[in-house]
Design a protein around this motif. Structure first.
Motif, PDB file in Angstrom:
ATOM      1  N   ASN A 187       0.829  -1.207   0.000  1.00 40.99           N
ATOM      2  CA  ASN A 187       0.000   0.000   0.000  1.00 40.99           C
ATOM      3  C   ASN A 187       0.861   1.254   0.000  1.00 40.99           C
ATOM      4  O   ASN A 187       1.928   1.285   0.612  1.00 40.99           O
ATOM      5  N   ILE A 188       0.417   2.281  -0.700  1.00 40.91           N
ATOM      6  CA  ILE A 188       1.053   3.597  -0.624  1.00 40.91           C
ATOM      7  C   ILE A 188       0.005   4.601  -0.188  1.00 40.91           C
ATOM      8  O   ILE A 188      -1.154   4.529  -0.635  1.00 40.91           O
ATOM      9  N   VAL A 189       0.384   5.505   0.706  1.00 37.87           N
ATOM     10  CA  VAL A 189      -0.579   6.432   1.311  1.00 37.87           C
ATOM     11  C   VAL A 189      -0.240   7.870   0.935  1.00 37.87           C
ATOM     12  O   VAL A 189       0.899   8.326   1.105  1.00 37.87           O
ATOM     13  N   PHE A 190      -1.248   8.593   0.445  1.00 37.08           N
ATOM     14  CA  PHE A 190      -1.141  10.021   0.173  1.00 37.08           C
ATOM     15  C   PHE A 190      -2.114  10.765   1.076  1.00 37.08           C
ATOM     16  O   PHE A 190      -3.175  10.235   1.431  1.00 37.08           O
ATOM     17  N   ASN A 280       3.645   6.001  14.210  1.00 36.42           N
ATOM     18  CA  ASN A 280       3.608   4.550  14.384  1.00 36.42           C
ATOM     19  C   ASN A 280       4.065   3.799  13.135  1.00 36.42           C
ATOM     20  O   ASN A 280       3.853   2.585  13.027  1.00 36.42           O
ATOM     21  N   GLY A 281       4.667   4.512  12.201  1.00 38.08           N
ATOM     22  CA  GLY A 281       5.315   3.844  11.088  1.00 38.08           C
ATOM     23  C   GLY A 281       4.607   3.849   9.749  1.00 38.08           C
ATOM     24  O   GLY A 281       5.105   3.252   8.781  1.00 38.08           O
ATOM     25  N   ILE A 282       3.451   4.497   9.636  1.00 37.90           N
ATOM     26  CA  ILE A 282       2.755   4.586   8.345  1.00 37.90           C
ATOM     27  C   ILE A 282       3.219   5.857   7.641  1.00 37.90           C
ATOM     28  O   ILE A 282       2.972   6.973   8.115  1.00 37.90           O
ATOM     29  N   GLU A 283       3.890   5.706   6.515  1.00 35.10           N
ATOM     30  CA  GLU A 283       4.375   6.874   5.763  1.00 35.10           C
ATOM     31  C   GLU A 283       3.226   7.506   4.978  1.00 35.10           C
ATOM     32  O   GLU A 283       2.532   6.814   4.231  1.00 35.10           O
ATOM     33  N   ILE A 284       3.021   8.790   5.170  1.00 34.08           N
ATOM     34  CA  ILE A 284       1.988   9.519   4.435  1.00 34.08           C
ATOM     35  C   ILE A 284       2.683  10.557   3.552  1.00 34.08           C
ATOM     36  O   ILE A 284       3.422  11.414   4.045  1.00 34.08           O
TER      37      ILE A 284
END
Length: 304
Positions: A187-190, A280-284
């Motif tokens: 997954n990639i988060v924007f 917590n480690g989720i790259e946005i």
């Protein structure tokens, strides 16, 4: 164009324009939108939840969307149901070889599927709770330790958490619980965000627009359909303040000002949740909201 990611997530606070960005990205990738909003699941609650269904038409082409209008207003949908529904829809989209795009602002819902933790809806155990009230905290900690190794202090940080942790472990000990993790999703988060001042202006402008478009009538129709006022108030924000206005408990100006402030506070809480996700480690990958839409779409596409 295709993506190397199994899932593209586009998040942001209310009134950030995330849906418009998500649908335009979807139009370039043969994508389908999965909503990550805790209130858009309800039928006949469109203006108050900001569904913006017109955004799902891009260049006269409808963009498929999911988990919007799936349960009746008045029902109390929860994150356990959402997680189950998300993975069902996600698998259906991937079988069609289309690109799933998760879009929303409900941090709990988003994180529940991004991290893929299997959540179990453990019911309250009134008898156990009554018994625990008479036990010392040390005895309860020993009891919890008898169920599992205490790797951290989260479950014992306060009495309420401790009792709930025991309640969950007691349930697990007597029921067959499937704890198999969900499939790992690449997954990639924007994220879309504005400055605080611009965000507040957008919230006020959007609120005026939705009121002009008939949001009061939407709430009146829900009340007239038999939904209890307290059930609408449960959904918060627009439904809370408009119900109070319709009932004559507050004036129009009080409704508008209090609701406008409440939405701004809600937006602030959303950003706090997203920052916690990052810690917590989720790259946005943040995108400035004031950029032209075409530029925002290109930023996303260039990262895929």
């Amino acid at each position: 164009m295709s993506s190397k990611y199994d899932l593209i997530t586009i998040l942001g606070p209310t009134a950030s324009g995330k849906t418009q960005l998500a649908t335009h990205v979807a139009s370039k990738l043969n994508g389908e939108i999965i909503s990550g909003d805790s209130r858009q699941v309800y039928r006949n609650m469109s203006l108050g939840t900001g569904k913006d269904l017109e955004d799902y038409i891009v260049e006269n082409t409808p963009i498929p969307y999911h988990l919007i209008d799936i349960v009746d207003a008045g029902y109390k949908y929860n994150v356990y149901e959402y997680q189950k529904d998300f993975f069902r829809v996600y698998e259906e989209i991937t079988k069609r070889e289309n690109q799933p795009i998760l879009c929303g602002g409900s941090g709990l819902y988003l994180e529940s599927v991004i991290r893929g933790y299997r959540l179990i809806a453990v019911p309250d155990n009134s008898e156990l709770r009554k018994w625990m009230k008479d036990q010392s905290e040390d005895d309860l900690i020993k009891m919890l330790a008898s169920y599992k190794i205490l790797h951290n202090q989260t479950d014992t940080s306060n009495r309420k958490r401790l009792e709930r942790a025991i309640e969950i472990e007691e349930y697990y000990s007597k029921h067959n619980v499937d704890e198999t993790p969900f499939p790992k999703i690449n997954n990639i988060v924007f994220g879309v965000r504005y400055t605080r001042n611009n965000e507040r202006k957008r919230i006020t402008c959007r609120l005026k627009q939705r009121l002009n478009n008939g949001m009061v009538d939407e709430v009146k129709t829900l009340l007239e359909s038999g939904i209890k006022a307290e059930d609408l108030i449960y959904y918060g924000l627009e439904y809370k303040y408009l119900t109070l206005y319709i009932q004559g408990q507050i004036s129009w100006d009080e409704m508008f000002n209090q609701l406008n402030t409440a939405i701004a506070q809600f937006s602030k809480r959303q950003m706090t949740w997203f920052r916690r996700m990052e810690r917590n480690g989720i790259e946005i990958n943040w995108i400035q909201g004031n950029l032209p839409l075409a530029d925002k779409v290109n930023i996303v596409l260039n990262r895929l």
